[in-house]
Write an enzyme that holds these catalytic residues in place. Structure first.
Site, PDB file in Angstrom:
ATOM      1  N   CYS A  83     -33.811 -24.579 -31.560  1.00 42.98           N
ATOM      2  CA  CYS A  83     -33.336 -23.752 -31.618  1.00 42.98           C
ATOM      3  C   CYS A  83     -32.725 -22.858 -32.706  1.00 42.98           C
ATOM      4  O   CYS A  83     -31.761 -23.749 -33.666  1.00 42.98           O
ATOM      5  CB  CYS A  83     -31.811 -24.194 -31.066  1.00 42.98           C
TER       6      CYS A  83
ATOM      7  N   CYS B  15     -28.967 -22.080 -32.336  1.00 41.50           N
ATOM      8  CA  CYS B  15     -27.909 -22.870 -33.012  1.00 41.50           C
ATOM      9  C   CYS B  15     -28.130 -22.987 -34.319  1.00 41.50           C
ATOM     10  O   CYS B  15     -27.048 -23.808 -35.016  1.00 41.50           O
ATOM     11  CB  CYS B  15     -28.921 -24.512 -31.578  1.00 41.50           C
ATOM     12  N   ASP B  16     -28.851 -24.041 -34.849  1.00 37.53           N
ATOM     13  CA  ASP B  16     -29.693 -24.655 -36.045  1.00 37.53           C
ATOM     14  C   ASP B  16     -29.859 -24.114 -37.214  1.00 37.53           C
ATOM     15  O   ASP B  16     -29.845 -24.815 -38.464  1.00 37.53           O
ATOM     16  CB  ASP B  16     -30.224 -25.571 -36.116  1.00 37.53           C
TER      17      ASP B  16
HETATM   18  P1  FAD Z   1     -29.936 -27.154 -18.556  1.00 40.38           P
HETATM   19  O1  FAD Z   1     -28.949 -27.232 -19.118  1.00 40.38           O
HETATM   20  O2  FAD Z   1     -31.585 -27.469 -18.864  1.00 40.38           O
HETATM   21  O3  FAD Z   1     -29.855 -28.000 -16.859  1.00 40.38           O
HETATM   22  C1  FAD Z   1     -30.364 -28.278 -16.048  1.00 40.38           C
HETATM   23  C2  FAD Z   1     -29.627 -28.308 -15.339  1.00 40.38           C
HETATM   24  O4  FAD Z   1     -30.833 -28.844 -13.855  1.00 40.38           O
HETATM   25  C3  FAD Z   1     -29.628 -30.363 -15.581  1.00 40.38           C
HETATM   26  O5  FAD Z   1     -28.633 -30.667 -14.894  1.00 40.38           O
HETATM   27  C4  FAD Z   1     -31.014 -31.336 -14.871  1.00 40.38           C
HETATM   28  O6  FAD Z   1     -30.907 -32.426 -14.995  1.00 40.38           O
HETATM   29  C5  FAD Z   1     -31.132 -30.338 -13.117  1.00 40.38           C
HETATM   30  N1  FAD Z   1     -32.330 -30.778 -13.093  1.00 40.38           N
HETATM   31  C6  FAD Z   1     -33.354 -29.626 -13.462  1.00 40.38           C
HETATM   32  N2  FAD Z   1     -34.714 -30.149 -12.541  1.00 40.38           N
HETATM   33  C7  FAD Z   1     -34.287 -30.680 -11.680  1.00 40.38           C
HETATM   34  C8  FAD Z   1     -34.722 -31.100  -9.982  1.00 40.38           C
HETATM   35  N3  FAD Z   1     -35.521 -30.560  -9.775  1.00 40.38           N
HETATM   36  N4  FAD Z   1     -33.011 -31.442  -9.438  1.00 40.38           N
HETATM   37  C9  FAD Z   1     -31.905 -31.138  -9.761  1.00 40.38           C
HETATM   38  N5  FAD Z   1     -31.658 -31.119 -10.899  1.00 40.38           N
HETATM   39  C10 FAD Z   1     -32.731 -30.797 -11.673  1.00 40.38           C
HETATM   40  N6  FAD Z   1     -27.064 -23.653 -27.015  1.00 40.38           N
HETATM   41  C11 FAD Z   1     -26.103 -22.936 -27.442  1.00 40.38           C
HETATM   42  O7  FAD Z   1     -26.032 -22.027 -27.111  1.00 40.38           O
HETATM   43  N7  FAD Z   1     -25.884 -23.339 -28.634  1.00 40.38           N
HETATM   44  C12 FAD Z   1     -26.826 -24.643 -29.364  1.00 40.38           C
HETATM   45  O8  FAD Z   1     -26.328 -25.416 -30.381  1.00 40.38           O
HETATM   46  C13 FAD Z   1     -27.670 -25.170 -28.724  1.00 40.38           C
HETATM   47  N8  FAD Z   1     -28.456 -26.542 -29.256  1.00 40.38           N
HETATM   48  C14 FAD Z   1     -29.261 -26.568 -28.059  1.00 40.38           C
HETATM   49  C15 FAD Z   1     -30.262 -28.207 -28.809  1.00 40.38           C
HETATM   50  C16 FAD Z   1     -31.063 -29.017 -28.142  1.00 40.38           C
HETATM   51  C17 FAD Z   1     -31.803 -30.092 -28.797  1.00 40.38           C
HETATM   52  C18 FAD Z   1     -30.970 -28.157 -26.793  1.00 40.38           C
HETATM   53  C19 FAD Z   1     -32.491 -28.775 -25.716  1.00 40.38           C
HETATM   54  C20 FAD Z   1     -30.649 -27.104 -26.751  1.00 40.38           C
HETATM   55  C21 FAD Z   1     -30.259 -26.435 -27.238  1.00 40.38           C
HETATM   56  N9  FAD Z   1     -29.117 -25.312 -26.841  1.00 40.38           N
HETATM   57  C22 FAD Z   1     -28.124 -24.411 -27.735  1.00 40.38           C
HETATM   58  C23 FAD Z   1     -29.961 -24.680 -25.837  1.00 40.38           C
HETATM   59  C24 FAD Z   1     -28.788 -24.787 -24.609  1.00 40.38           C
HETATM   60  O9  FAD Z   1     -28.819 -25.810 -23.965  1.00 40.38           O
HETATM   61  C25 FAD Z   1     -29.292 -24.507 -23.026  1.00 40.38           C
HETATM   62  O10 FAD Z   1     -29.657 -22.576 -23.169  1.00 40.38           O
HETATM   63  C26 FAD Z   1     -28.730 -24.258 -22.010  1.00 40.38           C
HETATM   64  O11 FAD Z   1     -28.063 -25.895 -21.880  1.00 40.38           O
HETATM   65  C27 FAD Z   1     -28.963 -24.240 -20.716  1.00 40.38           C
HETATM   66  O12 FAD Z   1     -28.126 -23.988 -18.976  1.00 40.38           O
HETATM   67  P2  FAD Z   1     -28.640 -24.585 -17.804  1.00 40.38           P
HETATM   68  O13 FAD Z   1     -27.672 -24.695 -16.826  1.00 40.38           O
HETATM   69  O14 FAD Z   1     -29.251 -23.062 -17.648  1.00 40.38           O
HETATM   70  O15 FAD Z   1     -29.936 -24.982 -18.314  1.00 40.38           O
END
Ligand code: FAD
Length: 304
Positions: free
Chosen positions: A131, A134-135
């Site tokens: 990212c 982020c980093d």
């Molecule tokens: P997610 O966080 O992906 O959550 C998805 C959820 O759905 C989880 O609970 C998962 O278990 C669940 N799920 C998936 N498939 C299924 C299914 N079939 N059935 C039931 N449950 C399911 N963003 C920032 O803003 N700042 C940062 O510093 C940052 N650093 C990051 C570092 C890393 C290593 C990563 C990987 C990402 C980073 N991001 C950062 C991005 C950020 O984490 C994501 O944009 C954010 O988490 C997205 O949120 P979300 O709720 O859409 O999805």
């Protein structure tokens, strides 16, 4: 049935749960891993009002906030199918159970495509990152590599060039795949080199810190070493929507197509966060999007 059934417990799902529960309606949230991608994140410095935190701490705060309200949390459950049945939407879980909602919010997030080379996992958060937003600032004044010459890789290289000392963009194919306008911008930058026909084979370091990326020159077959302190892997973000194919409209890259209120192509089903067509995948954007989808779902409920 739930009034609002949320599938996915990351920032988008958690925000949706808080917003739905505060309307006094029956809310449930099912997820495979409550917290989502932030569980894999070390430092978070861009969630405005929280100057600095850590991923697992942030995930716990999400859960505490949701638990403060009357929300059913169904953790460690993976959804495998969704369909409309009369006035309800049904979600089948892999455990065999079926959950029902008058409305459903999908917030299953996405996952970064990884290189699957030695060192990539070992140096995750020690130099290997996915990212740039982020980093990027962690690599100020240092040499880095970006792997991937599509739009996200070239955008990342342009973005990073303004922060770091030097960027080397590594592309597997014979040419970059990014839009011409991005490629022109990239070529105009003095501190960026592009290497094409290069297969990343390993990332190496001293155990604590990343030191180099090893790639194979696909023309000569020769292995080469590029001294860098950071590697940004930009070879694709895959939405967790495989299980929804055929039940509602997905974009070419598998993202759930939503309108400005988070409504999907299936009435009463909303979506939010990284699994959708909403651009820019970030925590604060996903959280805002989850709030919006919950309000969209509430609006749908009071009209039906
Ligand atoms: P997610 O966080 O992906 O959550 C998805 C959820 O759905 C989880 O609970 C998962 O278990 C669940 N799920 C998936 N498939 C299924 C299914 N079939 N059935 C039931 N449950 C399911 N963003 C920032 O803003 N700042 C940062 O510093 C940052 N650093 C990051 C570092 C890393 C290593 C990563 C990987 C990402 C980073 N991001 C950062 C991005 C950020 O984490 C994501 O944009 C954010 O988490 C997205 O949120 P979300 O709720 O859409 O999805």
């Amino acid at each position: 049935p739930y009034d609002v059934l949320i599938v996915g417990g990351g920032p988008a799902g958690a925000a949706a749960a808080v917003y739905a529960a505060r309307k006094g309606i029956r809310t449930g949230i099912a997820s495979e891993r409550f917290g989502g991608q932030v569980l894999d994140t070390l430092g978070i410095e861009n969630f405005v009002s929280v100057k600095e935190t850590e991923g697992p701490k942030f995930a716990l705060a999400l859960e505490e906030h949701v638990r403060h309200y009357d929300v059913d949390i169904v953790n460690l459950q993976r959804a495998r199918a969704l369909r409309r049945n009369g006035s309800l939407v049904e979600v089948d879980l892999e455990s065999g159970a079926t959950l029902k909602g008058r409305t459903v919010i999908l917030s299953t997030g996405a996952r970064w495509r990884t290189l699957n080379v030695p060192g990539e996992q070992e140096y995750r958060n020690k130099g290997v990152t996915f990212c740039p937003h982020c980093d990027g600032p962690l690599f100020k004044g240092k040499p880095v590599a970006v792997v991937g010459g599509g739009n996200s890789g070239v955008e990342a290289a342009i973005d990073l060039a303004g922060i770091v000392k030097h960027v080397t963009l590594i592309e597997f194919g014979a040419e970059l795949r990014a839009d011409a306008v991005l490629q022109r911008k990239l070529k105009s930058l003095p501190n960026v080199d592009v290497i094409v026909n290069a297969q990343t084979t390993e990332v190496v370091g001293d155990g604590q810190k990343l030191e180099a990326l090893i790639y194979r020159d696909r023309a000569s077959g020769e292995d080469k070493r590029l001294a860098v302190e950071g590697v940004f892997v930009q070879i694709g973000l895959v939405p967790n929507t495989e299980w929804l194919k055929g039940s509602l409209e997905l974009s070419k890259s598998g993202e759930i197509v939503v309108d400005a209120r988070g409504q999907t192509s299936l009435a009463g089903v909303f979506a939010a966060g990284d699994c959708t067509t909403v651009p820019f995948k970030q925590i604060i954007i996903a959280a805002g999007d989850g709030a919006k989808a919950a309000l969209g779902a509430f609006d749908h409920l009071i009209r039906s």
